[in-house]
Design a protein around this motif. Sequence first.
Motif, short mmCIF file in Angstrom:
data_model
loop_
_atom_site.label_atom_id
_atom_site.label_comp_id
_atom_site.label_asym_id
_atom_site.label_seq_id
_atom_site.Cartn_x
_atom_site.Cartn_y
_atom_site.Cartn_z
N THR A 69 0.84 -1.23 0.09
CA THR A 69 -0.09 -0.15 0.07
C THR A 69 0.91 1.28 0.05
OG1 THR A 69 -0.28 0.08 2.36
CG2 THR A 69 -1.79 -0.93 1.10
N ASN A 70 0.20 2.21 -0.24
CA ASN A 70 0.91 3.61 -0.20
C ASN A 70 1.19 4.21 1.13
OD1 ASN A 70 1.27 6.52 -0.66
ND2 ASN A 70 0.40 6.54 -2.55
N SER A 71 2.27 4.68 1.49
CA SER A 71 2.70 5.00 2.90
C SER A 71 1.65 6.33 3.02
CB SER A 71 4.18 5.60 2.91
OG SER A 71 4.28 6.68 2.06
N LYS A 72 1.09 6.78 2.15
CA LYS A 72 0.13 7.97 2.48
C LYS A 72 -1.46 7.34 3.05
CE LYS A 72 3.41 10.65 0.90
NZ LYS A 72 4.44 11.21 1.72
N ASP A 73 -1.67 6.24 2.82
CA ASP A 73 -3.06 5.75 3.02
C ASP A 73 -3.43 5.94 4.54
OD1 ASP A 73 -2.72 5.01 0.49
OD2 ASP A 73 -2.78 2.76 1.03
N LYS A 74 -2.35 5.83 5.46
CA LYS A 74 -2.71 6.11 6.87
C LYS A 74 -3.20 7.35 6.96
CE LYS A 74 2.12 6.93 8.00
NZ LYS A 74 3.27 6.37 8.82
N ALA A 122 -3.93 0.53 7.27
CA ALA A 122 -3.41 0.88 6.00
C ALA A 122 -2.71 -0.14 5.41
CB ALA A 122 -2.44 1.95 5.92
N THR A 123 -1.94 -1.04 6.04
CA THR A 123 -1.22 -2.18 5.40
C THR A 123 -2.28 -3.23 4.81
OG1 THR A 123 -0.66 -3.23 7.50
CG2 THR A 123 0.97 -1.69 6.51
N TRP A 131 -4.78 9.57 4.84
CA TRP A 131 -6.08 9.56 4.35
C TRP A 131 -7.17 9.08 5.28
CZ3 TRP A 131 -7.34 12.91 0.80
CH2 TRP A 131 -6.47 13.09 -0.40
N LEU A 132 -6.76 7.75 5.79
CA LEU A 132 -7.42 7.02 6.88
C LEU A 132 -7.72 7.90 8.29
CD1 LEU A 132 -6.23 3.44 6.85
CD2 LEU A 132 -8.35 4.18 6.00
N GLN A 171 -6.90 -2.68 0.67
CA GLN A 171 -6.53 -2.77 -0.80
C GLN A 171 -7.25 -1.77 -1.48
OE1 GLN A 171 -7.19 -6.66 -2.35
NE2 GLN A 171 -5.89 -7.61 -0.95
N PHE A 172 -6.49 -0.81 -2.29
CA PHE A 172 -7.19 0.36 -2.88
C PHE A 172 -7.08 0.10 -4.27
CE2 PHE A 172 -5.90 1.89 1.23
CZ PHE A 172 -6.83 2.71 1.56
#
Length: 82
Positions: A3-8, A77-78, A10-11, A81-82
């Motif tokens: 996953t993208n490290s930026k996902d956290k 985040a890990t 956004w969450l 799945q996006f």
Amino acid sequence: MMTNSKDKFWLAFASIEELGAGFVLSLYNHFGCIENAWTISSSEIVDIEGITKKQISYFLEKRKDIKNDCDFMNCLATKLQF
């Protein structure tokens, strides 16, 4: 899947429902990336078009709670799945 490290970030923003998408979009557009928008200091968040002082105060207060749960956000985040 990686996953993208930026996902956290956004969450984290998504977990503060009361702010709404307009608030997040204003910060994102102003700071250029979601991580910068999340990690700003209180002095950096003043005078951003479309954001009220009440929203800023609320965000900063809620962000404290979420920062304390950062490990949870990383874990979540890990697994997404996006």
